[in-house]
Write an enzyme that holds these catalytic residues in place. Structure first.
Site, PDB file in Angstrom:
ATOM      1  CD  GLU A 110      -2.365  -1.186   3.056  1.00  0.00           C
ATOM      2  OE1 GLU A 110      -1.920  -0.235   3.815  1.00  0.00           O
ATOM      3  OE2 GLU A 110      -2.945  -2.296   3.430  1.00  0.00           O
ATOM      4  CE  LYS A 112       5.393   5.274   7.020  1.00  0.00           C
ATOM      5  NZ  LYS A 112       5.110   6.712   7.482  1.00  0.00           N
ATOM      6  CG  ASP A 114       4.478  12.415   4.972  1.00  0.00           C
ATOM      7  OD1 ASP A 114       4.026  12.192   6.297  1.00  0.00           O
ATOM      8  OD2 ASP A 114       5.214  13.322   4.411  1.00  0.00           O
ATOM      9  CE1 TYR A 223      -4.383  -3.902  11.336  1.00  0.00           C
ATOM     10  CE2 TYR A 223      -3.791  -2.205  12.894  1.00  0.00           C
ATOM     11  CZ  TYR A 223      -3.821  -3.335  12.393  1.00  0.00           C
ATOM     12  OH  TYR A 223      -3.352  -4.208  13.454  1.00  0.00           O
ATOM     13  CE  LYS A 309       9.970   7.687   6.263  1.00  0.00           C
ATOM     14  NZ  LYS A 309       9.275   8.164   7.249  1.00  0.00           N
ATOM     15  CB  CYS A 403      15.830  48.447   3.108  1.00  0.00           C
ATOM     16  SG  CYS A 403      14.683  47.921   2.055  1.00  0.00           S
ATOM     17  CB  CYS A 406      14.174  52.221   0.792  1.00  0.00           C
ATOM     18  SG  CYS A 406      14.077  51.518   2.131  1.00  0.00           S
ATOM     19  CB  CYS A 421      12.637  47.456   5.068  1.00  0.00           C
ATOM     20  SG  CYS A 421      12.598  49.255   4.666  1.00  0.00           S
ATOM     21  CB  CYS A 427      10.309  50.749   1.589  1.00  0.00           C
ATOM     22  SG  CYS A 427      11.248  49.400   1.057  1.00  0.00           S
TER      23      CYS A 427
HETATM   24  S1  IVH Z   1      -0.688   0.538   8.743  1.00  0.00           S
HETATM   25  C1  IVH Z   1       0.178  -1.716  12.918  1.00  0.00           C
HETATM   26  N1  IVH Z   1      -0.843   1.527   6.593  1.00  0.00           N
HETATM   27  O1  IVH Z   1       2.505   5.281   9.087  1.00  0.00           O
HETATM   28  C2  IVH Z   1       0.055  -0.943  11.662  1.00  0.00           C
HETATM   29  N2  IVH Z   1       0.040   2.877   8.199  1.00  0.00           N
HETATM   30  O2  IVH Z   1       4.684   4.349  11.097  1.00  0.00           O
HETATM   31  C3  IVH Z   1      -0.473   0.306  11.650  1.00  0.00           C
HETATM   32  N3  IVH Z   1       0.764   5.097   7.501  1.00  0.00           N
HETATM   33  O3  IVH Z   1       1.127   5.388  12.353  1.00  0.00           O
HETATM   34  C4  IVH Z   1      -0.313   1.319  10.446  1.00  0.00           C
HETATM   35  N4  IVH Z   1       0.171   4.977   5.309  1.00  0.00           N
HETATM   36  O4  IVH Z   1       0.182   6.880  10.572  1.00  0.00           O
HETATM   37  C5  IVH Z   1      -0.476   2.006   7.879  1.00  0.00           C
HETATM   38  N5  IVH Z   1      -1.066   2.416   4.458  1.00  0.00           N
HETATM   39  C6  IVH Z   1      -0.797   2.390   5.772  1.00  0.00           C
HETATM   40  C7  IVH Z   1      -0.021   3.798   6.157  1.00  0.00           C
HETATM   41  C8  IVH Z   1       0.286   3.943   7.390  1.00  0.00           C
HETATM   42  C9  IVH Z   1       0.706   5.876   6.470  1.00  0.00           C
HETATM   43  C10 IVH Z   1       1.262   5.697   8.785  1.00  0.00           C
HETATM   44  C11 IVH Z   1       0.424   5.652  10.047  1.00  0.00           C
HETATM   45  C12 IVH Z   1       1.433   5.029  11.132  1.00  0.00           C
HETATM   46  C13 IVH Z   1       2.616   5.282  10.527  1.00  0.00           C
HETATM   47  C14 IVH Z   1       3.563   4.062  10.875  1.00  0.00           C
END
Ligand code: IVH
Length: 667
Positions: A110, A112, A114, A223, A309, A403, A406, A421, A427
Site C-alpha cells: 500500500e 504510505k 504522509d 487498517y 521510505k 534594506c 531603500c 525594513c 520603501c
Molecule cells: S498501517 C500496525 N498503513 O505510518 C500498523 N500505516 O509508522 C498500523 N501510515 O502511524 C499502521 N500509511 O500513521 C499503515 N497504508 C498505511 C499507512 C500507514 C501511512 C502511517 C500511520 C502509522 C505510520 C507508521
C-alpha cells in the site's frame, strides 16, 4: 410529510450525495442543490431539536464551541512501523516472514500516506469516536473535528459490518488545499505550515471545528481491527470497508514474490509525484490476519508489517548569490539564486532561505554546492551544504543590515526571526504591495487594477499611497502606456464603486499587520467607527473576543503613526467608508457588556450560532467553558451533566432561554 419525516429524508439524501461526491467522485446533483438541502436540514433541526442526531450531515460544518480535548485510552495500542530505506532491507523482511511462517503467504502493498493517523470507532454502523494516535496508548478525542471531514462516513451503508469495530487511517491535507492555505497565511503574515502533514495534524487539533470544516481535509482508511471482521484477509476486509462507505486507496496490490513487491515500489516511486496528496513510502503487510497473529509484535511495532521510505527528492547545485525580497509589511526574505537544476519535474533556480538564523546555521558561502529539497514545501529549500565539495571558500553569506531597495537600517524585534525594513512610507516594494493588497478582491475589489497597473501608476508618479487612488482621473490613466480608453474607464468606475465597500473590508484593506479579514470584521463590530478604533488602547482591543496581545499591539502601533492617521483621514475625505453600516449599529447594545457567557444545550427560538451573535451584538462575550469568572450559563434543553455539575460547584447562575431573551429586550 411531517417535519420529522423530512428531516430523515434529507439526512439520507445528504449522506448519499456526500458519498457520491467525496468517495465515488461522481456527483449526481449540483453544489447548489446540495447546499440548499443542507440549509433546509439545518433550519429544520434548529426548529425541531427533539430530532437531534450527533451523526446528522449538518455536523460536518462544525461548531465554534471551544473545547479542550478529552484523552481516551486506545482499546488496541496504536503502534508505529519499522522503517526501511533499501530493497535489501525489504528482502530481509520478506525472508524473516518466510522463515517464521513456513507456509505460503501474501504481502499487501500500500502507499504510505504522509498525514496524521486517526482511529475511528463505529458502533451499529455509526461513527462514535475519533481519536488521535497520541502516545500510542491514549490519544485525544477529536470526534467533532473529524466529523467535518467529508470522506469519513458518519453512518455506514450496506451490511455485514461488525456491531463494533475500529478502523484506522490517515488524515491528509491535499496539496492544492495546503498551498492555498499557505498562500492565505503568507498574506496575513502568519507562520507557514512546513508541509501538508503538519498542516493536517495542526488542523485536527484546532479548538474550533468550524475552522476545521473550512480546511478541506481528506482521509484514507487502511487498517481494520475488531472481532467478527468479514474475512481473514486484510486486503479483502478493506474491500468490504469500501462497500460500507469508507475511502480506501485503490493503489493497493497483493504480491507473492519479492519481484512483485519491487515492481510496486518502483512504480509508485514515480507515480506518487502526480498524486494529489503527499506520500512518503510504501507499507508492506502480511495479508492474512491469522498469519499476522502468528508473527506477533515487538515492543514497538508489528513483525508482520514494515514501511519502505522513498528517498526525499534532493538535488545538488551551486549557490551563486543571495538576494533579498521586501514584503508588504517590510519583512525581508533571503532568496538563494542557484544554478538551474531539475527537481521533481521542475527546474529550480531559486530557493527560500527563510531568515538570518537559517543562513547562519548552514554556514553558507557563495559558490557552495548546496542540497535543495522540495520535501512538501511550495518553495524549494536549502537543507545543507556539501562541505566536501568546497574547493575555494567563497565569501561568507551575511544577512544584510540595510534594506536592499531603500537603504533603511533593518530592525529585528526581540524574539522574532524576521528582519523588517521600517521605512513603510518610503520603501517602494512595500508601497506597491500595500496598494496591490488594498485593491485585491477580498479588500476593496478594485479588480481592474492588477500588479502591472500598480507598477505603472507608481512608476509614473501617479500614486504614492492608497489614498492617491481616489485622486486619479481618467486623463491620468489614459496617459499610461498600453492603456486604452475602455480600460481607463473601467478602472475609474471600479475605484468609484469601492466607495460602497463596507467598513470591515476597508479595515482589512488598510493592511495592518495580523489583521486578516476575520479580525477586521471583529474589530469593526466592536468599535463601530474608525475614530474609536484609533483611540483604543491595547487593553480595550484585547477585551474583544479573540483579539490577543500580538494583534492589539499591531493595531495600536499602526494608528500611533502620524502617516497612517493622515492616510485614514484622506481616505475618509474621498468618501471611503469608515464606520459600520447603520443597520448593523442599530442592532447593537451594551446590555451584556463585560459579561462572560457560556452557551449549553439545545434551544427553541434561535440556533446556538445565533445566540452567539446575539451575545456579541449586545456587548457580551461567549466563552467555551465554565469557570468562576463566568457571568452566567445560557441553557437550553439537554445541558451536559458535566457542565451542570461544574456550574453548581462554582455557583454560576443558570439562565433559561426565555429569561435571556427578556434580558436583552426580545422577550
Ligand atoms: S498501517 C500496525 N498503513 O505510518 C500498523 N500505516 O509508522 C498500523 N501510515 O502511524 C499502521 N500509511 O500513521 C499503515 N497504508 C498505511 C499507512 C500507514 C501511512 C502511517 C500511520 C502509522 C505510520 C507508521
Amino acid at each position: 410529510m411531517t417535519p420529522e419525516q423530512r428531516i430523515y429524508e434529507l439526512r439520507d439524501l445528504l449522506h448519499k450525495h456526500n458519498y457520491n461526491y467525496y468517495i465515488k467522485n461522481a456527483p449526481e446533483i449540483s453544489d447548489f442543490e446540495f447546499d440548499a438541502m443542507m440549509r433546509e436540514l439545518q433550519e429544520l433541526e434548529a426548529e425541531y431539536p427533539q430530532f437531534d442526531d450527533p451523526n446528522s450531515p449538518t455536523r460536518r460544518v462544525g461548531s465554534d464551541l471551544t473545547k479542550e480535548f478529552v484523552q481516551v485510552a486506545h482499546k488496541y495500542p496504536m503502534l508505529s512501523l519499522g522503517n526501511t530505506y533499501s530493497k535489501a532491507e525489504v528482502a530481509d523482511f520478506y525472508d524473516r516472514v518466510k522463515r517464521a511462517l513456513n507456509e505460503d503467504f501474501e504481502i499487501c502493498c500500500e502507499l504510505k500516506f504522509d498525514g496524521t493517523s486517526i482511529s475511528l470507532t463505529y458502533e451499529d454502523g455509526k461513527l462514535v469516536r475519533a481519536v488521535t494516535r497520541g502516545d500510542g496508548e491514549k490519544g485525544d478525542d477529536v470526534t467533532a473535528n473529524v466529523k467535518t471531514i467529508r470522506s469519513v462516513p458518519l453512518l455506514l451503508t450496506g451490511d455485514g459490518y461488525p456491531r463494533e469495530f475500529e478502523i484506522r487511517g490517515e488524515i491528509l491535507m491535499p496539496w492544492d488545499v495546503f498551498e492555498q492555505l499557505n498562500r492565505e497565511r503568507a498574506e496575513r503574515e502568519e507562520p507557514l505550515f512546513a508541509n501538508p502533514r503538519n498542516a493536517a495534524s495542526g488542523t485536527v487539533k484546532l479548538q474550533d471545528s468550524s475552522v476545521v470544516a473550512q480546511r478541506k481535509l481528506d482521509a484514507f482508511l487502511y487498517y481494520m481491527l475488531g472481532d467478527g471482521l468479514p474475512q481473514d484477509g486484510h486486503y479483502e476486509n478493506l474491500q468490504y470497508a469500501a462497500s460500507w462507505g469508507f475511502k480506501v486507496s485503490d493503489a493497493t496490490r497483493k504480491c507473492r514474490t519479492l519481484e512483485e513487491i519491487y515492481d510496486f515500489i518502483d512504480h509508485f516511486d514515480v507515480a506518487r509525484k502526480s498524486l494529489p496528496y503527499a506520500t512518503d513510502g510504501v507499507v508492506l503487510k502480511v495479508n492474512s490476519q491469522r498469519q499476522q497473529r502468528n508473527l506477533g509484535y515487538t515492543a514497538k511495532s508489528p513483525r508482520w508489517a514494515i514501511a519502505y521510505k522513498f528517498q526525499a527528492e534532493r538535488a545538488v547545485t551551486r549557490l551563486n548569490e543571495v538576494t533579498y525580497q521586501v514584503g508588504r509589511t517590510g519583512v525581508v526574505t533571503p532568496v538563494a539564486n542557484l544554478d538551474p537544476v531539475q527537481l521533481s519535474g521542475t527546474v529550480v533556480k531559486r530557493a527560500s532561505l527563510h531568515n538570518a538564523d537559517i543562513i547562519e546555521k548552514l554556514d553558507l558561502h557563495i559558490g557552495d554546492m548546496v542540497y535543495v529539497e522540495k520535501g512538501g514545501e511550495i518553495i524549494p529549500k536549502i537543507t545543507g551544504v556539501d562541505t566536501e565539495a568546497r574547493f575555494l571558500l567563497g565569501e561568507k553569506v551575511r544577512f544584510i543590515a540595510k534594506c536592499p531597495v531603500c537603504g533603511a537600517e533593518l530592525i529585528r524585534n526581540e524574539g522574532e526571526a524576521a528582519h523588517y525594513c521600517p521605512n513603510d512610507t518610503g520603501c517602494p516594494p512595500q508601497i506597491k504591495s500595500r496598494i496591490e493588497h488594498f485593491v485585491s478582491r477580498e479588500a476593496m475589489n478594485i479588480d481592474s487594477i492588477g500588479p502591472e497597473t500598480v507598477e505603472l501608476l507608481y512608476k509614473f508618479g501617479l500614486i504614492h499611497n492608497i489614498s492617491d487612488l481616489y485622486n486619479l482621473d481618467g486623463n491620468d490613466l489614459y496617459l499610461l502606456p498600453r492603456m486604452g480608453a475602455k480600460s481607463a474607464e473601467n478602472i475609474a468606475a471600479s475605484i468609484r464603486q469601492s466607495l460602497n465597500v463596507p467598513f470591515e473590508r476597508v479595515l482589512f484593506a488598510l493592511g495592518i499587520r495580523y489583521v486578516g479579514a476575520t479580525v477586521a470584521k471583529r474589530l469593526a463590530r466592536a468599535f463601530v467607527t474608525i475614530e474609536r478604533l484609533m483611540d483604543a488602547d491595547v487593553e480595550a482591543l484585547m477585551a474583544v473576543d479573540e483579539i490577543g496581545e500580538r494583534i492589539a499591539g499591531s493595531v495600536v502601533e499602526f494608528f500611533a503613526r502620524e502617516s497612517n492617521r493622515e492616510l485614514v483621514s484622506r481616505l475618509q475625505s474621498a468618501g471611503v467608508r469608515m464606520a459600520l453600516d447603520e443597520e448593523i449599529v442599530a442592532e447593537k447594545s451594551d446590555t451584556l457588556k463585560g459579561q462572560s457567557i457560556v452557551i449549553s444545550g439545545v434551544f427553541e427560538k434561535h440556533s446556538r450560532d445565533e445566540y452567539k451573535e446575539i451575545i456579541e451584538r449586545n456587548g457580551g462575550k461567549n466563552v467555551g467553558s465554565v469557570s468562576k469568572s463566568t457571568s452566567f450559563i445560557l441553557v437550553g434543553a439537554n445541558m451536559g451533566p458535566a457542565k451542570l455539575e461544574k456550574a453548581e460547584k462554582l455557583g454560576v447562575r443558570i439562565v433559561a432561554e426565555d429569561e435571556f431573551l427578556a434580558m436583552i429586550g426580545e422577550g
